[in-house]
Design an enzyme around this catalytic site. Structure first.
Site, PDB file in Angstrom:
ATOM      1  NE  ARG B 352      -3.951  -1.860   2.333  1.00 41.83           N
ATOM      2  CZ  ARG B 352      -4.866  -2.066   3.277  1.00 41.83           C
ATOM      3  NH1 ARG B 352      -4.785  -1.437   4.428  1.00 41.83           N
ATOM      4  NH2 ARG B 352      -5.873  -2.893   3.067  1.00 41.83           N
ATOM      5  CG  HIS B 427      -7.824   2.852   5.011  1.00 48.59           C
ATOM      6  ND1 HIS B 427      -9.202   2.890   4.961  1.00 48.59           N
ATOM      7  CD2 HIS B 427      -7.496   1.555   5.170  1.00 48.59           C
ATOM      8  CE1 HIS B 427      -9.668   1.654   5.088  1.00 48.59           C
ATOM      9  NE2 HIS B 427      -8.669   0.835   5.232  1.00 48.59           N
TER      10      HIS B 427
END
Lengths: 247, 667
Positions: B352, B427
């Site tokens: 990520r 996030h």
């Protein structure tokens, strides 16, 4: 686009409510419905007027916190949650009426915010499988046929938003309750309490002041998770069966 | 917690001081790592069942960690009180997790084990997590699945009726259990139902639409909270024998994130102000596949599951002048599939942090796509054309149908027809309150669980690990460790008029009064958006010393303006959403500064954050284990509202005995 908004304002649970008209200019079609209300609220605060209270949290259609009657329809013109409704569903010059969920069992707290605690109490009555932490057997010890697991999942998708109640002419909570009864009743783990569960949940539902189901199907029409109407059949079937099973 | 060698030294910029190092003292490190949890559980004192109902535990938050802990402690017979700001415990933001939950079941016989899950998690966290905690997490992971299945969580199954697994987030084994793209929802409903069962039994009392505003500390012990009833506006004090914060992460400091609108740092920040150390505040996770920002009115960002990277190819135009063209008209030779180009081995499946940073880089170069927001186009294409051609539209629809529909609903564009546009968004926050092996913070009797603590994910969290950690903490860890503390109770009754209680109440009241009294010119959201912009620009994916110093200055002046110029209308004794937000933004304005100071001091690139001054010759992240192999636990040293003072840094050295330290490489 430019819009005329008629919005329900109510100062508190016991205050008299009223519809108030607002004009909102330059609304982008890419805004979500709630972002449009955010913009209106920012403008109200700048003008020194109290903003409109409304519930929302995840804003991605899963927490079930938001829910407005928009032009008389729960969650508005699309089959989705209010937070996932976008302004491209409306046209320049539209007049939009915005009201809170209306049901005896969901009293208004302020403006567009209602109290849905009745749903929690229905779950407390029996919407669970009684297993204490640490008491669980190995997960693979009980296989679950895929069709049953899938139907359980389809029913378990309910987000508890209350649109079914708001849309129902009787303000019944049967789709909500049927979804839970079906979810747990399809699984082997849910069998031991199955018959007692349905009886207790229905009793609580009626006690809360929800109405009865007359099979209009208005609930399933607006359900943002598209819970099918047949969960109510399942609920009724289980309720009937419980009479003999418990005897 | 132990403290030795208290020799404070100031940093170069005078932003912080260094205090005594700290260490976890609860993990029984004299036994091998695979025996530690069993040993700790045995050593932890027991509470006689008849004494449990005399002990009160307050839990703040009903996400996976809070609901699981509340249900389990209620079942055990403790007197539990749970507080949450939503209208129902079922709405906590754990509900939005899509992908799945990891567990070392090895149902596929593909070589998974507790050790491998432990290894992957420590490595994925870039060697910045405490190994004893992570090992325990891997150990309890299998029990979580058993528990959830018994509760009726409808995980995906195969035709034989057994549980299905998938591979997730770049791991080489299939250990992720899932329920379509709604795993978090199903797990939370399971925990919520267990919680409601206890409410019906009377062991748990719920306080919905309540927000914790202060922690009450008496004689060095956490003994209660001050909470505001958000419907009536009334401030209430609630006293207990122990307090658990399971109040989630602080991603909303960036204003735009994938968090829910109400997610906030207030509970943990108020505890921090009362003495709880904040661990690694700068560790935030930027998720690479979110729907890009469309306009100034935007209230949140929506995640698109990263499973999409399995079949989508990421690209931008080679030339900036092509960026406003219809992507379907841009020929192959004019496209830059930059992840495949830079990382041929992993391609679009790099972790990520790397996918996120490279997306930022190409957009900074002016090659982003989609509408301009400010001076830049912030988006890259995630293109399924080739997969649709190869596998057929039906196959793609079966895999990703719900995600494609969600995307189309939000953007008005069909990913079957035109490439998706994606961009990274905040996030998850790996940082949080510092806790020991027992999940106890640096305040005795105050515990932190789930995303609210700093513990298991180091500098980068792997996909499908947050659900595991929250439920591990809530069902299995906390109920076993908190009894060791509660066995010393019930503690002396705290009088309602004790100075610590009235003091906390008065502090909460005066903050509210002050917010209501400013009556300035700017809305709460305008401050929040400006703070978010500063954080994203200077404390986001890539950080520099210069940028962070600038950010600290900007945040300080914004905070000063906030307390002078914010406008909160209405009254404090009704449901007042502006007031709720104002209190949260006031705390974010303090946290933001600490995050920047933490980022400034950590002069290394590590996990989710890239420090420009610390990179290899070819521009990759460079970790400095020689200088930064520690947890940064920050002590608050400020004063009243808006006065944050000069924080004190306590270092917890990270010791790896069961795993070898390595630099990550994906080339």
């Amino acid at each position: 686009m430019n819009l005329t908004l008629n919005i329900w304002r109510q100062d508190g649970p016991n205050a008299q409510g009223r519809m108030v008209t607002y004009q909102l200019a330059d609304v982008s079609e890419h805004m979500s419905f709630l972002e449009m209300l955010d913009v209106l609220n920012e403008q109200l605060v700048e003008k020194g007027e109290e903003p409109i209270a409304f519930d929302s949290d995840c804003r991605e259609g899963i927490c079930g916190m938001c829910g407005l009657m928009i032009n008389g329809k729960a969650h508005g013109p699309e089959v989705t949650t209010t937070c996932q409704l976008h302004m491209r569903s409306f046209n320049d010059g539209d007049t939009i009426t915005v009201e809170p969920w209306r049901a005896t069992a969901f009293p208004v707290l302020r403006d567009l915010v209602v109290d849905r605690s009745a749903f929690d109490r229905i779950i407390q009555a029996g919407g669970f499988i009684s297993v204490n932490t640490g008491a669980a057997p190995e997960a693979h010890s009980v296989p679950v046929p895929k069709p049953k697991a899938d139907r359980a999942f389809e029913s378990a998708k309910c987000i508890g938003c209350g649109a079914c109640v708001a849309a129902c002419p009787n303000a019944a909570g049967m789709l909500f309750m049927g979804a839970k009864v079906t979810h747990l009743g399809e699984l082997p783990q849910g069998q031991p309490e199955r018959w007692a569960r349905v009886v207790k949940m229905v009793a609580q539902h009626d006690h809360e002041g929800f109405g009865g189901c007359t099979n209009t199907g208005a609930c399933a029409d607006v359900c943002p998770k598209e819970i099918p109407l047949d969960v109510i059949n399942q609920l009724n079937k289980d309720l009937r069966a419980s009479m003999s099973k418990r005897a | 917690m132990t403290t030795t060698n208290p020799t404070p030294t100031a940093d170069t910029f005078g932003m912080y001081t260094v205090g005594a190092p700290i260490a976890d003292t609860k993990a029984p490190t004299t036994v091998p790592i695979d025996k530690m949890w069993t040993t700790r559980k045995f050593d932890a004192k027991l509470v006689n069942p008849s004494n449990r109902r005399k002990l009160t535990v307050i839990i703040v938050g009903t996400g996976l960690a809070g609901a699981a802990a509340a249900a389990s402690l209620g079942e055990a017979g403790y007197n539990v009180q749970v507080f949450f700001y939503q209208d129902s415990a079922r709405r906590a933001h754990s509900i939005a997790a899509q992908g799945g939950i990891n567990a070392a079941k090895n149902y596929n016989g593909d070589g998974d084990s507790v050790y491998r899950l432990f290894y992957d998690t420590v490595k994925g966290g870039d060697y910045r997590a405490r190994e004893t905690n992570v090992y325990r997490l891997a150990e309890v992971s299998a029990n979580i699945i058993d528990q959830c299945v018994a509760q009726g969580v409808p995980f995906a199954r195969e035709y034989a009726g057994l549980l299905d697994n998938r591979s997730f987030g770049g791991t080489q084994v299939a250990r992720t259990f899932y329920a379509a793209g709604q795993t978090g929802q199903q797990l939370l409903i399971g925990a919520y139902q267990a919680l409601e069962r206890q409410v019906a039994k009377g062991t748990v009392q719920e306080f919905k639409r309540h927000e914790m505003l202060e922690l009450i500390v008496v004689d060095g012990r956490a003994r209660g909270i001050v909470a505001r009833n958000m419907v009536t506006g009334e401030l209430e004090t609630h006293l207990a024998d122990a307090v658990v914060l399971a109040s989630g992460g602080y991603g909303n400091v960036f204003f735009l994130s994938t968090n829910a609108m109400g997610c906030n740092v207030t509970a943990t920040w108020r505890a921090h102000r009362k003495g709880a150390y904040f661990g690694n505040p700068c560790y935030t996770q930027i998720h690479p596949t979110c729907i890009p920002v469309a306009g100034d009115y935007q209230s949140k960002l929506t995640l698109m599951s990263e499973s999409l990277r399995n079949d989508g190819r990421i690209w931008v135009p080679k030339r900036a002048e092509d960026c406003d063209k219809d992507p379907r008209q841009i020929p192959e030779e004019d496209r830059d599939y930059y992840l495949e180009r830079i990382y041929p081995a992993f391609g679009n499946l790099v972790p990520r942090d790397i996918a996120s940073r490279q997306a930022k880089n190409v957009c900074d170069e002016g090659r982003g796509v989609g509408p301009k927001v400010g001076d830049f186009r912030r988006g890259v294409y995630l293109d399924f054309a080739e997969s649709i051609q190869r596998l057929g539209r039906a196959a793609i629809e079966e895999k990703y149908g719900n995600l494609f529909d969600m995307y189309a609903q939000i953007t008005g564009e069909s990913p079957y027809e035109v490439p998706m546009r994606i961009y990274p968004a905040v996030h998850y926050t790996m940082g949080g309150l510092w806790v020991d092996y027992d999940l106890q913070t640096s305040i005795t009797g105050l515990y932190a669980a789930g995303e609210a603590n700093f513990s298991d994910h180091g500098a980068n969290r792997l996909g499908a690990s947050s659900l595991m950690q929250c439920l591990g903490d809530g069902y299995f860890v906390l109920p076993n460790t908190i009894r060791d503390y509660l066995a010393n109770g019930p503690f002396p009754k705290v009088a309602a008029d004790a100075p610590e209680v009235t003091g906390a109440l008065a502090a909460a009241q005066s903050r509210i009064d002050r917010l209501m009294a400013v009556n300035g010119e700017r809305t709460v959201d305008s401050f929040h958006k400006e703070l978010g912009h500063i954080m994203w620009e200077y404390c986001g994916m890539e950080r520099t010393e210069e940028g962070l110093l600038k950010a600290i200055g900007l945040i300080r002046s914004l905070r000063e303006e906030f307390w002078r110029n914010v406008r909160v209308l209405g009254s404090a004794d009704t449901l007042n959403q502006s007031l709720e937000r104002a209190g949260r933004v006031a705390d974010f304005l303090e946290l933001g500064e600490l995050m920047c100071i933490d980022a400034l001091h950590r002069r290394e690139s590590c996990g989710g954050h890239f420090r420009a001054e610390s990179q290899t010759d070819d521009g990759e992240a460079l970790r400095h284990d020689d200088q930064f192999l520690y947890v940064a636990a920050w002590e608050f040293a400020g004063g009243g509202d808006g006065v944050v003072g000069t924080p004190v840094l306590h270092k917890e050295d990270l010791v790896y005995k069961s795993i070898e330290l390595k630099q990550r490489s994906y080339k």
